[in-house]
Design an enzyme around this catalytic site. Structure first.
Site, PDB file in Angstrom:
ATOM      1  N   PRO A   2       2.184  24.494  18.721  1.00 28.87           N
ATOM      2  CA  PRO A   2       3.051  23.346  18.963  1.00 28.87           C
ATOM      3  C   PRO A   2       4.527  23.684  18.911  1.00 28.87           C
ATOM      4  CG  PRO A   2       2.006  23.194  16.797  1.00 28.87           C
ATOM      5  CD  PRO A   2       1.420  24.382  17.471  1.00 28.87           C
ATOM      6  N   GLU A   3       5.207  23.419  19.994  1.00 26.56           N
ATOM      7  CA  GLU A   3       6.657  23.501  20.046  1.00 26.56           C
ATOM      8  C   GLU A   3       7.157  22.075  20.303  1.00 26.56           C
ATOM      9  OE1 GLU A   3       7.890  26.832  22.557  1.00 26.56           O
ATOM     10  OE2 GLU A   3       6.001  27.822  22.186  1.00 26.56           O
ATOM     11  N   LYS A  61      10.808  21.103  15.823  1.00 22.20           N
ATOM     12  CA  LYS A  61       9.363  21.084  15.611  1.00 22.20           C
ATOM     13  C   LYS A  61       8.982  20.310  14.353  1.00 22.20           C
ATOM     14  CE  LYS A  61       9.513  25.723  17.500  1.00 22.20           C
ATOM     15  NZ  LYS A  61       9.428  27.148  17.143  1.00 22.20           N
ATOM     16  N   HIS A  97     -11.469  21.915   9.511  1.00 21.51           N
ATOM     17  CA  HIS A  97     -10.260  22.324   8.800  1.00 21.51           C
ATOM     18  C   HIS A  97      -9.425  21.128   8.364  1.00 21.51           C
ATOM     19  CE1 HIS A  97     -11.296  26.393   9.818  1.00 21.51           C
ATOM     20  NE2 HIS A  97     -11.395  26.052  11.083  1.00 21.51           N
ATOM     21  N   ARG A 117      -4.966  27.574  10.578  1.00 20.79           N
ATOM     22  CA  ARG A 117      -4.296  28.769  10.050  1.00 20.79           C
ATOM     23  C   ARG A 117      -3.373  28.480   8.866  1.00 20.79           C
ATOM     24  NH1 ARG A 117      -3.128  30.900  16.156  1.00 20.79           N
ATOM     25  NH2 ARG A 117      -5.311  31.012  16.724  1.00 20.79           N
ATOM     26  N   ARG A 269       5.188  39.980  18.465  1.00 25.70           N
ATOM     27  CA  ARG A 269       4.414  39.062  19.288  1.00 25.70           C
ATOM     28  C   ARG A 269       4.547  39.514  20.726  1.00 25.70           C
ATOM     29  NH1 ARG A 269       7.678  34.369  16.579  1.00 25.70           N
ATOM     30  NH2 ARG A 269       6.977  35.699  14.900  1.00 25.70           N
TER      31      ARG A 269
END
Length: 285
Positions: A2-3, A61, A97, A117, A269
């Site tokens: 998500p941005e 964000k 989760h 995560r 990345r």
DNA sequence: CGCAGGCCCTGGTAGC
DNA sequence: TGCTACCAGGGCCTGC
């Protein structure tokens, strides 16, 4: 991942479902998800129960829900890499989760924070001039009406680093993550490793324009659901992934010139760029 | 002070 | 088939 556009879609969904309802229970299933909340789960629970949320705000964000009764406090939510806020019927099965569940004193949908995560979380914070103190250092984002293109361009050009690094620096301009950084750079025909200081003011403002444009388009399509971890509050994916020009397109032809998009390691990345449209600053060829 | 890089965290997947 | 290694990456923290 998500941005800004994805967070904004979530913010709108929360606004639609979670405001002005009395909070009945706060069930923290995974303490790490509230690790930034002072006093942990017990204080989070005692502060929220009986109060209710105002309309959600967002910067970059981060999003936050100001409380109605305790009007200088807010529940801050950051989705991290894999966080989701789902508004679910109370009888719906728990997600694998599920980390935090907030129920209201009616029969309508409950709010669930789900995060695989666990980089994301929610926490109580104090508001100063309407902004949580912990995000005072986060710059305005390009969709903010008060975002100042010229001032941001100056701040960028003052930095002694590479342009993609600054795009990802939330204290300079917020809301941009790896995906939209690559998309904005592709649109601006700039290599992410270009040093910032030699760039012209015109180039940087143009880049910021592209960042705003691509994020606005993504928002119009419900966001980018690149790896299915991002969904809106109803669990639905966005569609912007099929409109991406650079990110995730390794080996596929550049939509401008046809050269195969290249993937390179950057800051632990991946970066994606067109080797022809976005020439390397060091060894141009 | 500014900048670079390491670390946190888990599940899916590539590779053997 | 089952195991290991790697990858995704935002933001905080540390060290230079």
């Amino acid at each position: 991942m998500p941005e800004l556009p994805e967070v904004e879609v979530v913010r709108r969904g929360i606004d639609r479902w979670a405001t002005n309802r009395t909070i009945a229970t706060v069930d923290v299933r995974y303490p790490r998800s509230v690790r930034r909340s002072p006093g942990g789960a017990p204080r989070l629970r005692s502060q929220l129960v009986g109060d209710s949320f105002r309309c959600a705000s967002r910067r970059g964000k981060y999003l936050w829900l100001p409380l109605v009764d305790n009007d200088d406090a807010a529940l801050v939510v950051h989705l991290g890499m894999s966080g989701q806020v789902l508004m679910q019927p109370q009888r719906a099965d728990d997600e694998k989760h599920l980390r935090v569940r907030i129920r209201f004193d009616d029969d309508e949908r409950e709010m669930r924070f789900v995060d695989q995560r666990t980089f994301g979380g929610m926490y109580l914070d104090e508001l100063h001039d309407g902004v949580p103190v912990t995000i005072a250092h986060i710059a305005r984002d390009p969709l903010d009406p008060k975002f100042d293109d010229a001032a941001t361009a100056r701040a960028i050009r003052r930095k002694d680093t590479e342009i993609k690094r600054v795009l990802l620096d939330q204290s300079v301009v917020s809301g941009i993550g790896n995906i939209y950084a690559d998309e904005a750079l592709w649109r601006a025909r700039l290599h992410g490793r270009r040093p910032t200081s030699p760039l012209t003011s015109r180039q940087v403002i143009d880049l910021l324009d592209h960042a705003r444009d691509v994020m606005t388009s993504a928002l119009d399509q419900g966001g980018t659901s690149f790896d299915s971890l991002y969904v809106n509050v109803n669990g639905e994916s966005g569609y912007f992934d099929r409109s991406l020009d650079a990110y995730g397109r390794e080996g596929e032809p550049c939509r401008r010139c046809g050269a195969p998009i290249r993937r390179e390691a950057f800051m632990n990345r991946s970066s994606y760029r067109c080797p022809r449209c976005q020439r390397s600053p060091r060894a141009p060829r």
